[in-house]
Design a protein around this motif. Structure first.
Motif, short mmCIF file in Angstrom:
data_model
loop_
_atom_site.label_atom_id
_atom_site.label_comp_id
_atom_site.label_asym_id
_atom_site.label_seq_id
_atom_site.Cartn_x
_atom_site.Cartn_y
_atom_site.Cartn_z
N GLU A 153 10.33 12.84 9.24
CA GLU A 153 8.91 12.56 9.46
C GLU A 153 8.76 11.50 10.52
OE1 GLU A 153 6.66 13.25 5.23
OE2 GLU A 153 6.61 11.25 6.12
N GLU A 200 0.84 -1.19 0.00
CA GLU A 200 0.00 0.00 0.00
C GLU A 200 0.87 1.23 0.00
OE1 GLU A 200 -2.90 0.32 3.17
OE2 GLU A 200 -3.03 -1.87 3.14
N GLN A 201 0.26 2.28 -0.46
CA GLN A 201 0.95 3.58 -0.40
C GLN A 201 0.68 4.19 0.97
OE1 GLN A 201 2.09 5.21 -3.53
NE2 GLN A 201 3.01 6.81 -2.28
N ALA A 202 1.71 4.67 1.61
CA ALA A 202 1.54 5.28 2.92
C ALA A 202 0.91 6.66 2.78
CB ALA A 202 2.89 5.40 3.61
N PRO A 203 0.11 7.05 3.74
CA PRO A 203 -0.46 8.40 3.68
C PRO A 203 0.63 9.44 3.85
CG PRO A 203 -0.93 7.42 5.79
CD PRO A 203 -0.28 6.35 4.95
N ARG A 204 0.47 10.50 3.12
CA ARG A 204 1.49 11.54 3.23
C ARG A 204 1.22 12.43 4.42
NH1 ARG A 204 3.04 13.66 -2.59
NH2 ARG A 204 3.73 11.66 -3.46
N ALA A 205 2.26 13.09 4.85
CA ALA A 205 2.09 14.07 5.92
C ALA A 205 1.29 15.22 5.36
CB ALA A 205 3.45 14.55 6.39
N PRO A 206 0.33 15.72 6.14
CA PRO A 206 -0.50 16.81 5.63
C PRO A 206 0.32 18.08 5.45
CG PRO A 206 -0.88 16.48 7.95
CD PRO A 206 0.05 15.39 7.53
N VAL A 207 -0.03 18.82 4.44
CA VAL A 207 0.67 20.09 4.22
C VAL A 207 -0.38 21.20 4.23
CG1 VAL A 207 2.13 21.40 2.67
CG2 VAL A 207 2.41 18.94 2.85
N PHE A 208 -0.21 22.13 5.11
CA PHE A 208 -1.15 23.24 5.22
C PHE A 208 -0.45 24.52 4.78
CE2 PHE A 208 -2.37 20.57 9.01
CZ PHE A 208 -3.37 19.90 8.33
N ARG A 256 1.43 -3.89 5.34
CA ARG A 256 2.60 -3.59 4.52
C ARG A 256 2.33 -2.26 3.83
NH1 ARG A 256 3.58 -7.05 -0.79
NH2 ARG A 256 5.39 -5.99 -1.64
N MET A 257 3.28 -1.37 3.88
CA MET A 257 3.01 -0.01 3.42
C MET A 257 4.33 0.59 2.92
SD MET A 257 0.91 2.59 5.78
CE MET A 257 2.21 3.30 6.73
N THR A 258 4.26 1.36 1.85
CA THR A 258 5.47 1.94 1.28
C THR A 258 5.42 3.47 1.38
OG1 THR A 258 5.49 0.13 -0.27
CG2 THR A 258 6.96 1.96 -0.74
N HIS A 259 6.49 4.04 1.86
CA HIS A 259 6.66 5.49 1.84
C HIS A 259 7.59 5.80 0.67
CE1 HIS A 259 5.02 6.35 5.89
NE2 HIS A 259 5.44 5.11 6.15
N GLU A 262 -11.81 28.04 12.99
CA GLU A 262 -11.99 27.23 14.18
C GLU A 262 -12.76 27.97 15.26
OE1 GLU A 262 -8.48 25.27 15.73
OE2 GLU A 262 -7.83 25.04 13.65
N GLY A 313 -2.86 32.56 4.98
CA GLY A 313 -4.19 33.14 5.08
C GLY A 313 -4.66 33.32 6.51
N SER A 369 1.02 10.44 9.10
CA SER A 369 2.40 10.90 9.15
C SER A 369 2.46 12.39 9.48
CB SER A 369 3.10 10.69 7.80
OG SER A 369 3.04 9.35 7.44
N TYR A 370 3.54 12.77 10.15
CA TYR A 370 3.72 14.17 10.54
C TYR A 370 5.19 14.52 10.35
CZ TYR A 370 -0.01 12.13 13.31
OH TYR A 370 -1.09 11.41 13.71
N VAL A 380 -7.50 29.24 11.23
CA VAL A 380 -7.58 29.58 12.65
C VAL A 380 -8.88 30.32 12.92
CG1 VAL A 380 -6.39 30.73 14.54
CG2 VAL A 380 -5.07 29.77 12.65
N GLU A 381 -9.20 31.21 11.96
CA GLU A 381 -10.44 31.96 12.09
C GLU A 381 -11.63 31.01 12.03
OE1 GLU A 381 -11.81 35.70 12.90
OE2 GLU A 381 -9.75 35.02 12.63
N ASP A 398 0.57 19.82 10.50
CA ASP A 398 1.48 19.09 9.63
C ASP A 398 2.75 18.65 10.35
OD1 ASP A 398 2.32 21.64 9.84
OD2 ASP A 398 2.80 21.94 7.73
#
Lengths: 306, 987
Positions: B786, A220-228, B754-757, A241, A234, B831-832, A238-239, B894
């Motif tokens: 990360e 599987e593809q790993a989830p990416r770290a979020p990018v804000f 099983r996971m790929t970065h 929330e 902007g 992930s962070y 925050v506003e 993030d």
């Protein structure tokens, strides 16, 4: 034995083999020549069509099909076949069936295995005996696959074992999960499809046929770290929330002030009512009633003193 | 406008942080209350004294832990210290110009000068070179070229002349083409030239004469040695070298006077008489004299002017010889150390006259320190104007001692800088009758202390009182008692160091309770002994009052993994060895089994290199217990170089000539073969065997749902990277590097997840706890580190939510858990970004697993950061709903926040941090944390605050006084009311 066949021959062969086998054993009625791909990405879709279900009985297995190449117009697809070996306890590995799959080459160079099919050889009498011994001894039934499908066995075989008693349902249920990475097989997980809790009971199978389920799994593809990125500039997020708390009702926000206030008001009201009562009663009865009471009290005390 | 917005946002963030209060920080006056920090330097490699008449007397040392330190000669304290990285090995150290400490490191490529008084770096030079060679640092005292003091450095096949004032490289002469194996760089007194002496190939000696002004070669001579050479060459005088020939049977004297090279060979047996054993030249710099060591006996041989050899003395059982130092009258003296009957004998002799001793002292030495490995001497002028000597000695256990006037002035336990493994042991149970008397004795003190505290609380304390309170808090005798306490804060930390020594440290202040130099790692037949691990061998619960727990130390004799193992059993309270064993087999794995015999000895399975399993203890009772569980024992092995993970079970007894019931054959039941062209194993992590999980269920309040954690002791986390991406960060592009992570069941070899970065690479540091893994890696696309979390949940129990089912008993919650059942698991991941690179990760452990968890991250700055596990929760989302917020879910960001207050190590640094260990205390809220590297640090943590106990400074006296006052008030009012009633009645 390597044969190169045209599609017409292929069809013919399959028609013949289907005719031969339908009477004896169940074969998947899936059409072999279709070209649509079943998604094999990820292994989440357990119930997806890449789970092939094969049933073999004690009939002789279908004749082994040879490795073929498809005609030139579909050059990126090739058929591939690799063998499954099994072992009973400590015995050596012997052929037990074969997997056939389609090897799809992608334009970017990668290759993936798709459309896995499995045909299992039925147990011979000798194997049945060995398996019964395993059941009695609660021993391992092991299988192995080559770690590379293009040039077996690759670096080494991937092995998986299960306690033979775990395979027993009505017949023999087996479940393969094959973890692949391109043309390589990383691991095969072999076992029963259901639960197999520890004190395993000894039973002998009522019929010596395998129900086989196979799954191909890719990484599987790993989830990416979020990018804000936008929020940094902007400040909109925050506003945003801040807004939800304002949706709360007036009561929800100020109940802690309102309740004491209400109590004070009620208190004040009751007191005011009492006062009003007293004041209403006072002018009429107050003057007369108080006087005799004072006299009475005065007399009683004077009586006691005496 | 934007500004005000930003301010508002910031204020909101602050408000939010103050509400969540995730960090448990501490106040200034709480430092040192529960924590301690010890600084070490490691085994000393080289020492240079700096004892000028004025100023502090100090010694500058370089160590095997790559530390450069300046120590106080009077007390052994560290004036200053620098820890160079593990890849920056110190090659040489010297003092230049009387004010700079010069160090050469990284195979002769980095030269640094440090200011002697305060340790500030003055300059640093990178020296380029093309080849690889031995590196030498020479600081000539009187070589001044163009008014600059030269420092000569040979490194990476080149000779560099560096200015001592600013580190500028004045000239460089490359010797890489000649493939010269340099032995010495000398500048003879009264000569203008520098000599570079060395060997080329196996049998050619070369001498270069070099102009110090520009590095030109003035003269080059070479001559062939007929019999080759072995080992190093010893410089005897400014024109003579001594070496051994290739067969180690002849002494070769090389003279290179006036540009001519002459050899003179003398058979060793001619000089020493008949002797067996291989002779070794002792590398001590003595003028006109060299020494040969054969079978532990040292023979001092003088080389006369005519290059004749003359045996001047033969001394038995010499442990170490120092270099010669110059005395005032042009004489030179050296020290040698001998061992004998529990003492060490230090002798200082003049190098030209060995008959008389300048100094002869015998010093009683703790035999747990082992042999003397090194000695450095320094002279001083006594009050009666004679020469006095002080000697710095390095012992077998890596400790450092200063001897002067026949006594040990100070000692440092620097073996603790190289800890290999740590376990904890409980202290003895407090025997009755001991504590009571003690309390009564100190009743007055106790009361006084509480009154002081009361004054402090009521703000009546003066400055002196405050100081007294602080001191009292820091030095409470409770902390260093050698008995078990109610809360389980007092324990013994048993550490194994690289020197093969065991130390038991008390958690109170880190004081050494006992130490033991393991005898079976010191035997002469044990070459290259290495201590590997410590395990709990016997923990008596039933007989805790009268039996001591014992520990098992597993070691190995030899360098390879196939070297035979040694076992040692040590009493954890007294530090005496109970038993030891030399094994015939090697040790590749030690598996503590979850069974104990009737004496509560834990059964251990030792796996050797041929996958045979050996059961310990070797008793028939153990084998009985073992046979019962024979078929339920599984283990796995990771072949990192091969990229294969295998699972094993036991098969039968070993087929050997000698029947051994305790030896068992194994067989492989599963294997995972990682494709060698795309994956390479870089990290494997399992759960801690002693971890306690409070509940399997995780309530998800937001969805009014319940999830079941997939909790199995047999889970293995494996991380692999693409072979191209296995190098240092920056050597691979994001396209050719990826990181794949696996969760594997080690009983069946099932890959659960099983996971790929993509575009990521190692190094990977990971921690596995309960049902989650947190791991740290580098993201090449984002150019940042990360951290990711994977949580796995059991779906097969997910439909147990119906109350009716529970009432009617139609649930499978009590059904046994088997690895052979097909698992239905769901893995959640997120992930962070994380700012720091990481040296180690661990997680807090508590007694019952109820308290929330914190991750302990050893950062690159050698500090430990506590990060709440809630920050690594896959359920975090950008806008959590109200219900989720109430549940404690933090809005998704993030990157992970680094809150300065949440550093566990507060202002301290644990230099060279290598590992973090957590142990639960008996008190559920508290966990004990031990951090080790070159330094040691210990503290108590309460991830959810100490909800189950009162704080240490809780004023019991105030409580008492309040109660007394209340009771008094009750009595007074009662009497008053009685009186009033009586008066009322009399009226």
């Amino acid at each position: 034995m390597v044969l190169t066949l045209s599609p017409a021959h292929l069809l013919l062969l399959f028609a013949v083999s289907a005719l031969l086998s339908t009477s004896l054993a169940f074969q998947s009625d899936e059409l072999l020549l279709d070209d649509e791909e079943f998604g094999l990405e990820g292994g989440v879709h357990t119930k997806s069509p890449d789970l092939t279900y094969t049933r073999s009985s004690s009939s002789p297995p279908p004749p082994p099909t040879a490795t073929r190449r498809r005609p030139s117009d579909q050059d990126t697809d090739s058929k591939i076949q690799f063998e499954l070996h099994h072992a009973f306890g400590d015995s050596d590995f012997s052929p037990a069936g074969s997997f056939s799959a389609r090897l799809k080459s992608w334009s970017h160079g990668g290759q993936t295995l798709t459309k896995l099919r499995f045909s299992r050889n039925a147990f011979t009498e000798e194997e049945k005996e060995k398996f019964s011994l395993l059941l009695k001894g609660d021993d391992f039934y092991s299988i192995r696959l080559p770690s590379s499908v293009t040039n077996p066995p690759g670096r080494d075989y991937v092995i998986s074992s299960v306690k033979a008693r775990c395979l027993l349902r009505e017949g023999l249920d087996e479940h393969f999960v094959i973890h692949t990475d391109g043309v390589n097989i990383l691991a095969v997980n072999y076992g029963s499809p259901g639960a197999c809790p520890y004190p395993r009971q000894l039973r002998l199978p009522s019929k010596w046929s395998f129900n086989s389920h196979t799954i191909l799994k890719n990484s599987e593809q790993a989830p990416r770290a979020p990018v804000f990125a936008e929020e940094i500039f902007g400040g909109e997020g925050v506003e945003g929330e801040v807004v939800p708390p304002q949706e709360r009702s007036f009561w929800a926000k100020y109940w802690m002030y309102l309740i004491p206030l209400g109590l004070i008001v009620m208190n004040a009201v009751t007191q005011a009512m009492n006062m009003a009562e007293e004041q209403v009663g006072a002018p009429s009865a107050g003057g007369q009633a108080q006087q005799p009471a004072a006299i009475q009290r005065g007399s009683s005390s004077s009586v006691r003193r005496r | 406008m934007a500004m005000s917005m930003a301010v508002r946002a910031f204020l909101l963030l602050l408000l939010f942080l103050s509400f969540t209060n995730l960090s448990v920080s501490l106040y200034e006056d709480q430092v040192g209350l529960v924590d301690w920090h010890q600084q070490y330097i490691g085994k000393v490699k080289d020492a240079v004294f700096h004892t000028q008449k004025s100023g502090r007397k100090r010694v500058v040392v370089s160590t095997e832990e790559n530390v450069i330190a300046s120590l106080d000669l009077r007390h052994g304290e560290i004036f200053w210290r620098h820890v160079l990285g593990s890849n920056d090995v110190v090659d040489g150290i010297d003092i230049a110009l009387g004010k700079y400490v010069i160090t050469l490191s990284s195979e002769g490529s980095i030269l640094r000068a440090w200011n002697l008084p305060d340790g500030q770096m003055v300059w640093q030079s990178f020296l380029d070179g093309s080849g690889a060679s031995k590196s030498l640092l020479t600081v000539p005292t009187n070589l001044i070229v163009n008014k600059e003091n030269l420092i000569l450095v040979f490194g990476r096949g080149s000779l560099h002349a560096v200015s001592g004032i600013d580190g500028e490289v004045l000239w460089t002469k490359d010797f890489a083409a000649e493939s010269l194996e340099v032995q010495h760089i000398i500048q003879p007194v009264g000569s203008d030239a520098i000599y570079v002496l060395g060997f080329v190939g196996s049998s050619q000696f070369d001498a270069y004469q070099i102009n110090p002004k520009n590095g030109e070669i003035l003269k080059h001579n070479s001559a062939a040695l007929s019999d080759g050479y072995s080992g190093e060459a010893i410089l005897v005088s400014s024109d003579l070298l001594v070496t051994l020939d290739a067969t180690r049977s002849k002494l070769v004297i090389i003279s290179f006077q006036d540009g001519e090279i002459n050899f003179q060979q003398t058979s060793i047996s001619d000089v020493l008489g008949d002797s067996s054993g291989t002779p070794v030249l002792v590398s001590s710099k003595l003028p006109g004299v060299f020494s040969v060591k054969v079978n532990g006996a040292v023979t001092l041989i003088r080389v006369t002017v005519e290059a004749k050899l003359e045996v001047i003395d033969k001394i038995n059982s010499v442990a170490a010889i120092s270099d010669a130092i110059a005395l005032s009258e042009g004489q030179q003296a050296f020290a040698l150390v001998q061992h004998g009957d529990g003492k060490i004998h230090l002798t200082v002799k003049l190098s030209h006259d060995l008959s008389g001793d300048l100094l002869k002292e015998s010093i009683f030495m703790d035999n747990q320190r082992g042999l003397v490995h090194k000695v450095f001497i320094n002279s001083y002028i006594r009050t009666d104007r004679s020469n006095g000597f002080r000697a710095l000695i390095v012992m077998e256990d890596h400790s450092l001692l200063l001897l002067q006037q026949g006594a040990i002035v100070w000692s440092r336990e620097d073996g603790l800088a190289s800890i290999v493994d740590v376990i904890t042991s409980e202290l003895p149970v407090e025997k009755e009758g001991v504590s009571v008397a003690k309390v009564e004795e100190n009743l007055f003190e106790w009361l006084k202390g509480h009154i002081l505290k009361l004054k402090g609380t009521l703000m009546l304390a003066s400055a002196d009182d405050v100081a007294a309170i602080q001191e009292m808090r820091l030095k409470s005798s409770e902390k260093s008692k050698l008995t078990r306490d109610h809360n389980g804060f007092r324990k013994l930390l048993i550490v194994l160091t690289r020197a093969g020594k065991l130390y038991a440290l008390h958690t109170g202040y880190g004081q050494v309770v006992w130490s033991l130099l393991l005898p079976n790692l010191r035997k002469s037949e044990c070459e290259f002994p290495t201590g590997l691990n410590i395990y709990q061998w016997q923990v008596p619960h039933h007989h805790a009052m009268d039996e001591n727990p014992s520990i098992l130390i597993v070691g190995r004799c030899g360098r390879g993994s196939d070297a035979p193992g040694v076992l040692s059993f040590v009493d954890a309270y007294t530090g005496t060895e109970i038993n030891s064993m030399d094994l015939a087999h090697s040790i590749s794995q030690v598996i503590p089994l979850p069974f104990t015999d009737s004496t509560e000895q834990r059964l251990h399975l030792l796996i050797d290199g041929n996958q045979h399993a050996y059961l310990y203890p070797r008793t028939s009772e153990a084998i009985d217990i073992f046979q019962r569980e024979f078929s339920n024992i599984y283990w796995y092995s990771v072949e990192t170089n091969n990229g294969i993970i295998k699972g094993h079970v036991l098969k039968s007894n070993c087929i050997q000539e000698v029947v051994d019931n305790y030896c068992l054959e194994s067989r492989d039941i599963w294997s995972i073969v990682f494709p060698s062209d795309s994956e390479k194993i870089i990290a494997t992590v399992t759960r801690k065997s002693k971890e306690v999980v409070h509940t399997q269920a995780k309530i998800i309040a937001a969805e009014e749902d319940l999830m079941y954690k997939y909790i199995s002791k047999n889970l293995l986390f494996v991380a692999t990277v693409a072979p191209k991406g296995s190098g240092a960060i920056g050597t691979a592009t994001p396209e050719e590097s990826w990181l794949t992570v696996y969760l594997i069941d080690t009983v069946t070899g099932r890959i659960l997840h099983r996971m790929t970065h993509h575009g990521s690479q190692g190094p990977v540091h990971a921690v596995f706890s309960e049902n989650w893994v947190v791991y740290h890696y580098f993201n090449l696309r984002a150019h940042r580190y990360e951290m990711s979390v994977i949580e796995i949940y059991d779906q097969s129990r997910a439909d147990n939510k119906d109350v009716w089912k529970l009432i009617l008993g139609k649930h499978n919650l009590t059904s046994p858990f088997s690895s052979y059942s097909r698992p239905e698991v769901v893995a959640k991941s997120q992930s962070y970004f994380f700012t720091y690179s990481v040296k180690a990760i661990d997680v807090t452990l508590t007694a019952k697993g109820i308290t929330s968890k914190q991750l302990l991250i050893g950062t690159i700055g050698d500090q430990v950061l506590a990060l709440d596990k809630r920050f690594l929760d896959p359920r975090r989302s950008v806008n959590p709903t109200q219900a989720e917020k109430e549940e404690g879910i933090i809005p998704l960001t993030d990157s992970l926040p680094i809150i300065p207050q949440s550093y566990v190590t507060h202002a301290l640094r644990v230099e060279g941090l290598r590992g973090i260990m957590t142990v639960p205390a008996k008190l559920e809220s508290t966990t004990l944390v031990f951090v080790y590297g070159v330094d040691l640090f210990f503290t108590q943590l309460a991830p959810s605050r100490t909800y189950d106990s009162l704080t240490d400074d809780f004023s019991y006296a105030l409580l008492l006084i309040t109660i007394v006052a209340l009771i008094a008030a009750i009595f007074v009012t009662w009497i008053l009311s009685e009186k009033k009633e009586l008066r009322e009645k009399w009226r």
